[in-house]
Design a protein around this motif. Structure first.
Motif, short mmCIF file in Angstrom:
data_model
loop_
_atom_site.label_atom_id
_atom_site.label_comp_id
_atom_site.label_asym_id
_atom_site.label_seq_id
_atom_site.Cartn_x
_atom_site.Cartn_y
_atom_site.Cartn_z
N ARG A 65 -3.88 5.35 -5.57
CA ARG A 65 -3.59 5.60 -6.98
C ARG A 65 -3.22 7.09 -7.44
N HIS A 66 -3.43 8.09 -6.40
CA HIS A 66 -3.32 9.57 -6.64
C HIS A 66 -2.35 10.17 -5.39
N ASP A 88 -1.83 7.50 -11.10
CA ASP A 88 -1.73 6.10 -11.76
C ASP A 88 -2.73 6.32 -12.83
N GLN A 89 -2.77 6.95 -13.93
CA GLN A 89 -3.43 6.96 -15.03
C GLN A 89 -2.75 6.62 -16.27
N HIS A 93 0.60 11.14 -15.72
CA HIS A 93 1.32 10.62 -14.42
C HIS A 93 1.26 11.90 -13.54
#
Ligand SMILES: CC(C)(COP(=O)(O)OP(=O)(O)OC[C@H]1O[C@@H](n2cnc3c(N)ncnc32)[C@H](O)[C@@H]1OP(=O)(O)O)[C@@H](O)C(=O)NCCC(=O)NCCS
Length: 179
Positions: A65-66, A88-89, A93
């Motif tokens: 996710r990063h 993935d926030q 992004h």
């Protein structure tokens, strides 16, 4: 782990714990941190970079996710000059910074070209959204050059205090037309 990426002048290598000491030497200066979100601790602790890499970035990269890269000059790859990452926030992004000596020479626009391509083509995302301080003229200009659209404005909390924060957006179809 993401792959290394190349541009005409830069080599982007996936961030490793061994990069922390180099980040600690270059990141904690006012010209770098002032317009960053105030979750960045300031004054910056002596182990701030090591904790950021070890406890935040590497676990998030392992979970997919990063994606964070150290930015290096191809002519002097032993030392990093900044970092760029994808996250993935919600509405957040991509983030980046360069040490002051390397700002204003087109390096971040160059790094963004390959990292944004990675977001849309490799990670297969439809939209890239980035928040930034209105006062951060260099960062806004990077967004404008990429063909981003301004989609919102609100107050934001930055290391330097409360400022207007803009939300910029690039959709994949617009990125394709623009690049
Ligand atoms: C924001 C930042 C990454 C820009 O990187 P950079 O490599 O200096 O940007 P570039 O050289 O690619 O410049 C892109 C454009 O911005 C302009 N620009 C760069 N710095 C500027 C500044 N301080 N004021 C006004 N314009 C600026 C450049 O002239 C260029 O404009 P052009 O396309 O019309 O020629 C860099 O200044 C930085 O690391 N700042 C500190 C960390 C930070 O704020 N990160 C972003 C948080 S949202």
């Amino acid at each position: 782990m993401p792959p290394s990426l190349h541009t005409p002048r830069l080599l982007l290598t996936p961030l490793q714990l061994g990069d922390a000491a180099n980040i600690q030497r270059q990141f904690p200066v006012w010209e770098v941190v002032r317009y960053l979100d105030n979750h960045v601790p300031w004054p910056y602790p002596a182990d701030g970079a090591e904790r950021w890499v070890r406890d935040f970035v590497l676990p998030a990269m392992a979970e997919g996710r990063h994606w964070e890269w150290a930015i290096r000059l191809r002519s002097a790859p032993q030392s990093l000059i900044g970092c760029i990452g994808l996250m993935d926030q919600p509405d957040n992004h991509r983030g980046f910074w360069l040490a002051p000596a390397w700002q204003g020479q087109g390096y971040m626009s160059e790094a963004c070209a390959v990292v944004t391509r990675y977001w849309f083509e490799t990670l297969d995302r439809e939209v890239l959204r980035v928040p930034k301080a209105v006062a951060n003229l260099g960062s806004r200009r990077v967004s404008q050059r990429e063909g981003m659209r301004l989609i919102g404005e609100a107050d934001g909390e930055f290391v330097c205090g409360t400022l207007k924060r803009e939300l910029w957006e690039l959709r994949r179809e617009d990125w394709r037309k623009h690049s």
